[in-house]
Design an enzyme around this catalytic site. Sequence first.
Site, PDB file in Angstrom:
ATOM      1  N   HIS A   1     -57.208 -41.211  25.898  1.00  0.00           N
ATOM      2  CA  HIS A   1     -57.912 -42.327  25.247  1.00  0.00           C
ATOM      3  C   HIS A   1     -57.178 -42.741  23.976  1.00  0.00           C
ATOM      4  O   HIS A   1     -56.949 -43.936  23.747  1.00  0.00           O
ATOM      5  CB  HIS A   1     -59.344 -41.900  24.919  1.00  0.00           C
ATOM      6  CG  HIS A   1     -60.100 -42.900  24.089  1.00  0.00           C
ATOM      7  ND1 HIS A   1     -60.903 -43.874  24.634  1.00  0.00           N
ATOM      8  CD2 HIS A   1     -60.160 -43.069  22.739  1.00  0.00           C
ATOM      9  CE1 HIS A   1     -61.429 -44.607  23.669  1.00  0.00           C
ATOM     10  NE2 HIS A   1     -60.989 -44.138  22.508  1.00  0.00           N
ATOM     11  N   GLU A   2     -56.797 -41.772  23.156  1.00  0.00           N
ATOM     12  CA  GLU A   2     -56.100 -42.095  21.910  1.00  0.00           C
ATOM     13  C   GLU A   2     -54.712 -42.673  22.181  1.00  0.00           C
ATOM     14  O   GLU A   2     -54.262 -43.588  21.483  1.00  0.00           O
ATOM     15  CB  GLU A   2     -56.004 -40.856  21.019  1.00  0.00           C
ATOM     16  CG  GLU A   2     -57.351 -40.268  20.613  1.00  0.00           C
ATOM     17  CD  GLU A   2     -58.268 -41.279  19.947  1.00  0.00           C
ATOM     18  OE1 GLU A   2     -57.752 -42.201  19.284  1.00  0.00           O
ATOM     19  OE2 GLU A   2     -59.496 -41.156  20.094  1.00  0.00           O
TER      20      GLU A   2
ATOM     21  N   HIS B   1     -55.009 -46.312  22.880  1.00  0.00           N
ATOM     22  CA  HIS B   1     -55.032 -47.147  21.675  1.00  0.00           C
ATOM     23  C   HIS B   1     -53.617 -47.418  21.177  1.00  0.00           C
ATOM     24  O   HIS B   1     -53.285 -48.542  20.786  1.00  0.00           O
ATOM     25  CB  HIS B   1     -55.830 -46.442  20.571  1.00  0.00           C
ATOM     26  CG  HIS B   1     -57.317 -46.575  20.717  1.00  0.00           C
ATOM     27  ND1 HIS B   1     -57.943 -47.793  20.866  1.00  0.00           N
ATOM     28  CD2 HIS B   1     -58.310 -45.639  20.716  1.00  0.00           C
ATOM     29  CE1 HIS B   1     -59.247 -47.609  20.953  1.00  0.00           C
ATOM     30  NE2 HIS B   1     -59.498 -46.308  20.869  1.00  0.00           N
TER      31      HIS B   1
ATOM     32  N   GLU C   1     -62.208 -50.193  22.513  1.00  0.00           N
ATOM     33  CA  GLU C   1     -62.693 -48.887  22.974  1.00  0.00           C
ATOM     34  C   GLU C   1     -62.855 -48.890  24.496  1.00  0.00           C
ATOM     35  O   GLU C   1     -62.459 -47.932  25.170  1.00  0.00           O
ATOM     36  CB  GLU C   1     -64.030 -48.546  22.306  1.00  0.00           C
ATOM     37  CG  GLU C   1     -63.934 -48.219  20.822  1.00  0.00           C
ATOM     38  CD  GLU C   1     -63.043 -47.034  20.529  1.00  0.00           C
ATOM     39  OE1 GLU C   1     -63.024 -46.079  21.336  1.00  0.00           O
ATOM     40  OE2 GLU C   1     -62.351 -47.058  19.493  1.00  0.00           O
TER      41      GLU C   1
END
Length: 341
Positions: free
Chosen positions: A171-172, A175, A246
């Site tokens: 997930h990070e 980003h 997100e």
Amino acid sequence: MRFIDSQREARARSRRLVAAFGLTVLLLVLAVNAALAVGWLLSGPLWLAGGWYFPRHFWAVNTGVTLLFVLGGWWLETSQLEHQGGVRLAERMGARAARPSGRLDEQRFVNIVDELSIASGLPRPTAMVVARDQAINAFATGWTPQDAVVAVTQGALDHLTREELQGLVAHELGHIGEGDTRLNLRLAGMVFGLEMVHRLGQRLAEPGEDGRRFMGALMGLCLMGVGWLGWVAGHALQAAVSRQREYLADARAVQWTRSRDGLGGVLRKVMTQQREGLPSRAVGPSLQHLLLVGNGHGALARRFDSHPPLAERVRRIYGRHMGPLPLPAQRTVGDPTVVHA
């Protein structure tokens, strides 16, 4: 989860919201001109027999000063954040470099960062740990992928399986790969620039050394009101953009790990922590958007929440509503079970 469709939808909504930032600045310039015109007329010309009039270059000066404060404030704030770099900003948020040589849980984390960097085709970010935070959380910082940092809390290392930690790191990295760390820092700078108009109004409305308020005080009050509206609109747009990013990072995590239970398990365990009221390390409002899960408190933080509801994020991942997951028993430092999947 149809992660490709989800990514396309999130990108399209993000572009529309970023364009709305430009429209907000334009409306702010118009509102400032209108407010200053009203303030000028009420301070004297409206009541004079000579009729209404405005000073020479009144509109051009108002527009120029407003853009100077908005764009100048944006430039100053983003320059400061860029100068700090990913590592220094992460340290400001309480993180330190991971220590894989002395801790098995941090070795597992570093290995996962290496694996997913290869899988995603991104430069390997610096792995860092927020050792004093027992809540499950993470964040990514950095102006460029080469300057990027991925940090996780001690709670994430203690409570997540290897599959779940993979989902968290993915997930990070999502980003970072989508340029969200740079975008969010730029949006934070723009909101600061919008706030500068309100601060200018405060300065104009302040009384002089003798305690008397001058003619510009009325114009200052008008600027304060318009600036506050611009600040609110900027914060609302920043939060809306962050929520879409997100969703986009969630979809990226599922795509790269090919597992719904990785990131899905993380979010479901966070649900349990929130239900149990486990405290999380406080982070300033200007940095909330960097976190996996926001931990702001108060009515204002909820109104401008930069993260979608956990239940909705989980529903998008699984395609249906899913309940919280129980947390494993707390493990002690050096326990070999910390590396089990």
